[in-house]
Design an enzyme around this catalytic site. Structure first.
Site, PDB file in Angstrom:
ATOM      1  N   HIS A 276       1.195   8.683   6.957  1.00 28.59           N
ATOM      2  CA  HIS A 276       2.157   7.827   7.517  1.00 28.59           C
ATOM      3  C   HIS A 276       3.503   8.771   8.163  1.00 28.59           C
ATOM      4  CE1 HIS A 276       0.868   4.487   4.871  1.00 28.59           C
ATOM      5  NE2 HIS A 276       0.769   3.998   6.074  1.00 28.59           N
TER       6      HIS A 276
ATOM      7  N   LYS B 227       0.861  -1.253   0.026  1.00 26.28           N
ATOM      8  CA  LYS B 227      -0.025   0.077   0.047  1.00 26.28           C
ATOM      9  C   LYS B 227       0.904   1.150  -0.020  1.00 26.28           C
ATOM     10  CE  LYS B 227      -3.955  -1.934   2.299  1.00 26.28           C
ATOM     11  NZ  LYS B 227      -4.967  -1.749   3.453  1.00 26.28           N
TER      12      LYS B 227
ATOM     13  N   HIS C 191       1.953   7.239   2.443  1.00 23.98           N
ATOM     14  CA  HIS C 191       1.122   8.374   2.088  1.00 23.98           C
ATOM     15  C   HIS C 191       1.470   9.383   3.087  1.00 23.98           C
ATOM     16  CE1 HIS C 191      -1.950   7.467   4.883  1.00 23.98           C
ATOM     17  NE2 HIS C 191      -2.300   6.535   4.297  1.00 23.98           N
TER      18      HIS C 191
END
Length: 572
Positions: free
Chosen positions: A133, A127, A130
């Site tokens: 995070h 994933k 982004h």
């Protein structure tokens, strides 16, 4: 460095009846205005024991302590005694401490080698890394650095999200629509595209969810095809994650993620059975936490697969047995508050007396200006794009202002990425905030570039002073600190003196923003001193004293930036 407050308390203990020095120290206040002195002592509490009006007691104390060399002035205002410390002595004490300790100023050994684990970042494999995070990553990294500076034996763990039903979804999506070359070219963006496609298709065909759950169960059992695909997704994801970590200057001692504990969970479930805390509920296994005001915790689904909570408990037990930690810190979003409350309670019910050594450090959520981020819908801002944009914007500013730097690329990286980190750490971590490109890339005001520029300005003064500065930094010259006793110089001295206590407070509260706000203060006090005083004067004694204060400010700012995980450029 002398503890001025403690010294004052001991002096007061000789004049005040019925109170110990420790009790007096707790009563001493710092006035709201520096014109009112460095410390103030209220005498209201003494009226009963000394049988005098508070104003009279304050007048008596003032008379007795006015002759002390420790103070430049002692005066009473109503029921308060205001103390003005000897500025030259305070400056000499503080600056000599910084000169002596240099990059170790602000550090201490209060941790005494106790083992502290800090878990942070923990992105999900396959994933996107982004903007959401960055909070866990930079807050956790700073907490690690702060604890390390205080003498704790600190371990950095990246508990990767590399297990769970989402991998069943990813494997199903890849097998149906995947392309190996496409994944190898752009792993995260391609896998995200498959993940979004899976959810779009599952809305039309709910049987895909069952297929994903069955696929994850096969992965848990170690089936060859599923395991190989999972490992490939993990390896490709880590390549991209590592690139981001390198840009941020973040490292880890362990990447043991959820998958690491897949063979350790049966033992944990057995321990719960032995303690009699597991119950059956519609074929699943739960721990009933109703009496503690919480919903039941699902430990094992009816198909036998495990959940986050099972793995987190297994991870905590493993860490205690493997590291024997004194503190186990989890830097995880506030959305997970209930999750942590549940499993902390469960390990307590399992009989582990170290449950209270586990600490959840929550932080607020990041949203976009047009709504909440959603990985399922592909609505994210990639962190790598934010960092690259910050570097490019900084490079443009450097060229526009014709900044004298020997390495534009490195300076742009130090300042641009520093700006992103500083913005993340400048507010209380628990606050939610909306991500804005304009705010991240705005270098005006109380920002990282402002603090870094102040550091570079101080270095420039020292560089221009040449041998005079070298003599001060090496400690060869004993300066006359009466030359740094003016108001702006003394405010700077006091802010530098507070830095070691600020670091301790930041550790106690798990709050890096305490350090961030303080080095902004030091930068502002330094710039006022810089504008108020002419530093490179002809009088060598005066120049030496002022250079020693410039060095103390520069070194303290640098040490603060280091604790935040930022660079301190010498030219900007």
């Amino acid at each position: 460095m002398k503890d001025q407050k403690k010294i004052l308390a001991e002096l007061l203990a000789g004049t005040v009846e019925g109170l110990s020095a420790e009790e007096i120290e707790n009563m001493i206040e710092v006035p709201p205005e520096s014109s009112m002195g460095d410390f103030a002592f209220p005498c209201f509490k003494l009226a009963k024991t000394m049988r005098k009006a508070p104003q009279m007691i304050a007048a008596d104390i003032t008379e007795k302590l006015s002759g002390s060399d420790v103070f430049s002035e002692v005066k009473n205002v109503n029921a308060y005694v205001n103390f003005f410390m000897n500025r030259a002595e305070v400056a000499a004490d503080v600056i000599s401490e910084v000169v002596q300790k240099a990059e170790e100023y602000g550090s201490s050994d209060i941790g005494n080698g106790k083992k502290v684990i800090v878990e942070y970042s923990s992105p999900n494999i396959a994933k996107p890394f982004h903007i959401g995070h960055i909070r866990s990553t930079v807050i956790g990294n700073s907490i690690y650095k702060i604890y390390n500076a205080l003498g704790y034996d600190t371990v950095r763990i990246n508990h990767l999200g590399d297990y769970g039903t989402q991998f069943g979804k990813m494997i199903v999506a890849y097998k149906r629509w995947g392309n190996k070359e496409e994944v190898e070219k752009e792993p995260i963006k391609t896998l995200l595209k498959y993940y979004v496609q899976f959810h779009d298709e599952a809305d039309k065909d709910p049987s895909l969810e069952d297929e994903a759950r069955a696929t994850f169960t096969r992965l848990e059992k170690g089936e060859k095809e599923e395991t190989e695909l999972w490992q490939w997704f993990r390896d490709e994801s880590l390549k991209e994650f590592t690139y981001v970590y390198d840009m941020l200057g973040v490292e880890f001692d362990s990447y043991a993620g959820e998958s690491f504990y897949s063979d350790k969970m049966d033992r944990i479930v057995d321990m719960m059975e032995e303690k009699g805390i597991l119950k059956e509920s519609e074929g699943a296994r739960i721990v009933d936490l109703e009496e503690y005001g919480m919903t039941p915790a699902l430990i094992k689904k009816k198909d036998g697969s495990t959940l986050y909570i099972t793995r987190d408990i297994a991870a905590a037990v493993y860490r205690k047995e493997h590291y024997n930690f004194d503190k186990n810190i989890y830097v995880v979003a506030s959305q997970q508050n209930l999750h942590f409350q549940q499993w902390f309670r469960i390990i307590e019910l399992m009989g582990f007396d170290w449950a209270d050594q586990c600490v959840h450090v929550p932080f607020g959520m990041v949203s976009l200006e047009d709504g909440t981020m959603s990985t399922r819908k592909g609505k994210v801002v990639f962190l790598i794009d934010v960092l690259n944009s910050a570097v490019e914007k900084t490079k443009e500013v450097i060229k526009e202002k014709n900044v004298a730097t020997e390495d534009i690329e490195q300076t742009a990286k130090d300042v641009g990425i520093g700006a992103v980190i500083f913005q993340e750490l400048s507010n209380n971590r628990i606050k939610d905030y909306t991500f804005s490109w304009n705010k991240v890339l705005n270098f005006e005001g109380e920002t990282g570039p402002y603090v870094q520029y102040t550091h570079a300005r101080a270095v420039s003064v020292l560089r221009n002073a040449g041998e005079s500065a070298e003599a001060v930094i090496s400690g060869k010259v004993k300066s006359d600190m009466s030359f740094v006793s003016g108001d702006s110089a003394y405010e700077l001295v006091k802010s530098i003196a507070r830095f070691p206590q600020v670091v301790i407070e930041a550790a106690d509260k798990y709050e890096p923003s305490i350090v961030t706000r303080h080095i902004i203060d030091i930068a502002q006090f330094f710039n006022k001193f810089y504008h108020d005083e002419h530093i490179l004067v002809d009088n060598e004694a005066e120049k030496s004293a002022k250079l020693s204060l410039v060095y103390a400010a520069q070194q303290t700012i640098k040490n603060g930036l280091t604790l935040l995980g930022m660079s301190a450029p010498e030219r900007m």
